[in-house]
Design an enzyme around this catalytic site. Structure first.
Site, PDB file in Angstrom:
ATOM      1  N   HIS A  15      -9.462 -39.880   1.363  1.00 27.46           N
ATOM      2  CA  HIS A  15     -10.606 -39.162   0.788  1.00 27.46           C
ATOM      3  C   HIS A  15     -10.681 -39.397  -0.722  1.00 27.46           C
ATOM      4  CE1 HIS A  15     -11.943 -36.697   4.248  1.00 27.46           C
ATOM      5  NE2 HIS A  15     -10.705 -36.914   4.670  1.00 27.46           N
ATOM      6  N   ASP A 111     -16.334 -33.324  -1.718  1.00 26.54           N
ATOM      7  CA  ASP A 111     -16.069 -33.816  -0.374  1.00 26.54           C
ATOM      8  C   ASP A 111     -16.464 -32.700   0.593  1.00 26.54           C
ATOM      9  OD1 ASP A 111     -14.471 -34.153   2.138  1.00 26.54           O
ATOM     10  OD2 ASP A 111     -13.674 -35.895   1.084  1.00 26.54           O
TER      11      ASP A 111
END
Length: 466
Positions: A15, A111
């Protein structure tokens, strides 16, 4: 003061690398921006240094300490990442205030797994955008999750109609514990009410899904859905990929487009039973292969895990390595002609970008949804079928690998994915759909007024036990 965009990735190297690539892309479109990337850092985790990413001085990094949940907090392993992120909200609040004192904080990009950070950004009145690191089709399912749950229990029909997604049976939908389903519905609600959603995809790949998102049909409770910016394909490749097992050297000795790569991501670990089925299937397929093996136990050798004599019998046609290989570089090699993949979106985009057809073997998360789209909608992959005991048989694997590498259907799939490769390049090129979307996003940020976030004494109420 310089205009700053803050990026806040979720916990996990994948990520973080993906968000770093987004930061680099932003700067190619507007070098005058300053990018600050906040690295969530739980206790006892390895600190990731800025030098890891090969960034210039316009991108800075700041570690956000993530404390453990208070003692007595009931947290399941499946939802731990969400609770850890929320525990860091107090530190996030102070960091954002500090940034605002020295720069014009134009927006923050979260995110989507960091949805609880919205508690901070809403309090501080910071324009909040979400970065969805998978594809548009699975996002349609996520945003529609509330309606899906209702129809799964109320509708007698075995099939579901989801805006922007191929017709799907209830059995094909991923099954999650109720705790996670509630979290996903919270994510959906937060994303539906944000300032914009950034997706790592491109129009030619997911035209129907993107249209459904832009028209708002996936946002059942929103009359004014947020704008959607499809800016991909953005490939996230960790820096310093060393070819310690000399895979690339081995590929140099193989014929063009003759090798199938089998690689299943960092979490793609298999039992001894499944590994032996894969080995037998590969041998029966008579195809050349490069196989990255991850097992449930790191202590076992390849000889312990694989059928007796397999490595010797296949040494002329196959290469087997433990745990890791430079996947992106392997897929870009001329000798590679197929890819057996777990359908992680970064792996899918890597395959698109190199024009490599796929055999799909989803393992967790949204990967089964990606499989449905790749096989049914895009028709750039074949599907592996599991038996009732959850094992993919040697016969099934061998047949699908042979079909991909040595059949007319395989050739048709290869032609379609090569067109996808060209479309991805065009999307990112000047005037392409992703290029235009990125410029539209940049312009939106530039028009945002300077933010005056609240004073350090603003009361915050973060409930860590939710």
């Amino acid at each position: 003061m310089k205009d700053t965009i803050v990026l806040y990735p979720s916990i996990g190297r994948g990520h973080i690398f993906s968000m770093v690539e987004l930061g680099k892309l932003i700067l190619t479109h507007n070098p005058s921006f300053s990018i600050t990337i906040l690295i969530p850092t739980p206790p006892n985790s390895t600190t990731i240094e800025a030098t890891t990413f090969g960034c210039d001085s316009s991108i800075t990094f700041h570690h956000i300490p993530i404390p453990q949940p208070p003692s007595g907090t009931a947290v399941s392993p499946l939802s731990l990442i969400f609770h850890l992120t929320r525990n860091g909200n107090h530190n996030l609040h102070h960091v954002l205030q500090s940034i605002s004192k020295t720069s014009n904080l134009k927006a923050i990009v979260l995110d989507f797994l960091n949805y609880t950070a919205n508690e901070v950004t809403t309090t501080l009145d910071i324009p909040t955008f979400y970065y969805y690191t998978s594809g548009a089709a699975s996002l349609c399912v996520l945003l529609y999750s509330k309606i899906i749950k209702q129809r799964k229990t109320e509708d007698s029909c075995n099939y579901l109609e989801i805006p922007g997604f191929p017709r799907i049976s209830k059995e094909e939908l991923p099954s999650y514990p109720e705790e996670l389903e509630n979290i996903f519905r919270d994510i959906s609600a937060n994303m539906s009410d944000c300032d914009g959603i950034i997706i790592n995809t491109f129009n030619a790949a997911e035209e129907r899904s993107i249209k459904a998102l832009q028209e708002g049909s996936c946002f059942p409770d929103e009359s004014n859905p947020p704008p959607v910016f499809c800016i991909g394909p953005v490939i996230s490749v960790p820096g310093g990929e060393k070819d310690e097992n000399e895979c690339l050297s081995w590929l140099e000795s193989q014929p063009s487009q003759s090798v199938v790569l089998l690689s299943f991501g960092s979490l793609g670990r298999f039992s001894k039973t499944q590994l032996k089925e894969i080995a037998i299937g590969l041998e029966r397929s008579e195809q050349r292969f490069l196989w990255v093996v991850r097992s449930e136990s790191d202590e076992d050798s390849l000889e312990d895990l694989l059928p007796e004599g397999f490595l010797d019998r296949t040494k002329e046609k196959g290469m087997v390595v433990r745990n890791w290989a430079p996947q992106a570089k392997i897929l870009s090699h001329d000798s590679v002609g197929g890819f057996v993949t777990h359908c992680g979106w970064n792996s899918v985009l890597e395959a698109f970008s190199e024009g490599v057809p796929m055999v799909t073997w989803p393992l967790y998360a949204e990967q089964n949804l990606n499989r449905v789209v790749l096989v049914k909608e895009m028709k750039v992959a074949l599907a592996l079928e599991e038996s009732e005991n959850g094992i993919v048989s040697a016969t099934e694997l061998g047949d699908r690998v042979k079909e991909l590498m040595d059949s007319e259907k395989g050739k048709e799939i290869r032609e379609r994915v090569l067109k996808m490769k060209v479309s991805g390049v065009e999307a990112r090129s000047e005037g392409g759909s992703s290029y235009v979307a990125m410029n539209r996003l940049i312009q939106l940020w530039k028009e945002k007024d300077h933010l005056s976030v609240l004073s350090p004494n603003t009361p915050l109420f973060y409930n860590f036990s939710d």
